[in-house]
Design an enzyme around this catalytic site. Structure first.
Site, PDB file in Angstrom:
ATOM      1  N   HIS A 187       1.133  -0.877   0.090  1.00 47.40           N
ATOM      2  CA  HIS A 187      -0.104  -0.083   0.221  1.00 47.40           C
ATOM      3  C   HIS A 187       0.868   1.235   0.177  1.00 47.40           C
ATOM      4  O   HIS A 187       0.407   2.421   0.756  1.00 47.40           O
ATOM      5  CB  HIS A 187      -0.423  -0.112   1.215  1.00 47.40           C
ATOM      6  CG  HIS A 187      -1.985  -1.217   0.652  1.00 47.40           C
ATOM      7  ND1 HIS A 187      -2.487  -1.722   1.952  1.00 47.40           N
ATOM      8  CD2 HIS A 187      -2.142  -1.431   0.376  1.00 47.40           C
ATOM      9  CE1 HIS A 187      -3.609  -2.562   1.802  1.00 47.40           C
ATOM     10  NE2 HIS A 187      -3.294  -2.876   0.358  1.00 47.40           N
ATOM     11  N   CYS A 333       0.233  -9.592  18.765  1.00 47.96           N
ATOM     12  CA  CYS A 333       0.969  -9.955  17.946  1.00 47.96           C
ATOM     13  C   CYS A 333       2.199 -10.046  18.595  1.00 47.96           C
ATOM     14  O   CYS A 333       2.954 -11.027  18.480  1.00 47.96           O
ATOM     15  CB  CYS A 333       1.739  -8.924  16.845  1.00 47.96           C
ATOM     16  SG  CYS A 333       0.330  -9.047  15.485  1.00 47.96           S
TER      17      CYS A 333
END
EC number: 2.3.1.286
Length: 447
Positions: A187, A333
């Protein structure tokens, strides 16, 4: 494909281990809630990860939240922040509108977009890589990282030595250039500005930062220089419009400028990269292009007997991912990486540490062979492995015993006793095999 029934949104228990199939691949997306060291499925997934050789990663904004960079879709994410900031000016349905290419049709939206992106850029400049970023860098250090595909625009990976695709790749010698990339930015890159006309990219400057802070997008210096040159030469200006500089990110409704190159590189990774594990971290997988990427990698990895796991706190829609993603681990995470460190500590040793350990083991093996040869030459019976480990000196071999003691000391510093590495398991297996063919004595058995 052997299947494992998906668990309901509740923690698995260790009692399931007797019912587990040999393969961990699933026909339906299964859930692992929390990080329980006694969870047999989680333990086996972790073990398979540690044994994988070519690991692909896909990351989203969730891995940068602990660095102070907001994600997009959570209650305090970028979309909500934009919506709150804009509510005093006009009503918008979603903050996503401010990340759509159509915003360039409205000067007022351009102004809001410029101010917001400058704030985000300043925030990124102060951010530090998280534990998850460092985990990806460690995979590279261990020569296990095939590629990291990221939806993030913060570029934090570059600060820990990973090579980013923030520059255009040459079409010639493509495979060699692609091979040297660690992170593919799906992106774009917030740390550069690009021209809307000539597409040239530039690093941020203080002047341009001030322009965006005021809600203005600066003019492209290359376009200005070209027009001035043609005017000085008495030539036409070819449309005369000068491009403006905007953050070099991909907005909704526009194609990635390197879309064809990324597709070519992905196909190269699938065909020649031989991926055997995919870790998806910090993303809810809402973008169509990213969905296709996961599906392509999943087929290749499953064909090779590998696994696809998603580590994310937010649940994803199950039906569209059955047979594609094997497990979702519901966890932060960074917490998951910390859990891995406690469960497979040897996996986190550096490549240099592993090389030194192997060298020490080879040297120790050579010394033991020398000792045995010398003892055989003087007609003395061979010393048992236990006595050698205890460093019992035999007359005439003091020097060799001293070397072995020194090697064992260095080895203990590199490999802590509580760690159970695969190499230790192999060495212990060899010791047990040797013990089976040797006569046992009462005092040795008592030991």
């Amino acid at each position: 494909m052997t299947s494992v029934s998906p668990s309901p949104p509740a923690s698995r228990s260790g009692s399931m281990c007797s019912d587990l199939p040999s393969s961990l691949q699933t026909e339906k997306l299964a859930h692992i809630i929390g990080l329980d060291a006694d969870d047999e499925v989680l333990r086996r997934v972790t073990k398979q990860l540690s044994r994988s050789r070519r690991i692909a990663c896909l990351t989203g904004a969730g891995i940068s939240c602990n660095a102070g960079i907001p994600d997009f879709r959570s209650s305090d994410g970028l979309y909500d922040l934009v919506k709150k900031d804009c509510s005093q000016y006009w009503s918008i349905k979603s903050g996503r509108e401010m990340f759509d290419i159509s915003l360039f049709r409205d000067d007022f939206k351009i102004s809001i977009f410029a101010k917001f992106m400058e704030r985000l850029y300043s925030n990124v400049q102060l951010a530090k890589p998280t534990k998850t970023h460092k985990f990806i860098a460690h995979l590279k250090d261990r020569n296990k990282l095939l590629r990291c595909y990221t939806q993030n625009i913060d570029g934090l990976e570059e600060s820990i030595g990973l090579t980013l695709s923030n520059r255009k790749l040459p079409l010639t010698s493509f495979s060699s250039h692609w091979k040297n990339l660690d992170v593919v930015q799906l992106h774009g890159d917030l740390k550069t500005l690009s021209c809307t006309k000539c597409f040239q990219t530039f690093p941020w400057s203080r002047y341009w930062s001030r322009c965006l802070r005021r809600g203005e997008l600066p003019l492209c210096p290359d376009c200005e220089a070209l027009i001035n040159k043609r005017l000085n030469e008495g030539k036409r200006t070819l449309g005369s419009n000068v491009g403006i500089l905007r953050p070099n990110i991909v907005l909704y409704g526009e194609n990635h400028p390197s879309c064809e190159i990324i597709t070519q590189g992905l196909n190269l990774d699938i065909i020649k990269g031989n991926p055997d594990f995919l870790i998806i971290m910090g993303t809810s997988l809402k973008v169509d292009g990213v969905k296709q990427l996961v599906k392509k990698l999943s087929k290749k990895i499953h064909d090779r007997g590998g696994l696809i796991i998603l580590v994310n706190k937010t649940p994803i829609g199950e039906s569209s991912w059955h047979g594609i993603i094997d497990y979702q681990i519901h966890s932060d995470c960074d917490n998951w990486v910390t859990f891995l460190e406690s469960q497979i500590p040897d996996f986190f040793k550096t490549q240099d540490q592993i090389k030194k350990l192997r060298q020490l083991k080879r040297e120790a093996s050579d010394l033991r062979k020398q000792m045995k040869a010398q003892k055989d030459s003087i007609g003395t019976p061979p010393t048992t492995p236990l006595r050698t480990a205890q460093g019992i000196d035999i007359q005439g071999n003091n020097e060799l015993n001293t070397k072995i003691k020194s090697l064992n000391t260095v080895k203990r510093k590199i490999l802590s006793p509580e760690n159970s590495s695969e190499e230790d398991e192999e060495e212990n297996l060899d010791t047990r095999k040797r013990a089976k063919i040797r006569p046992t004595f009462g005092d040795n058995q008592a030991s």
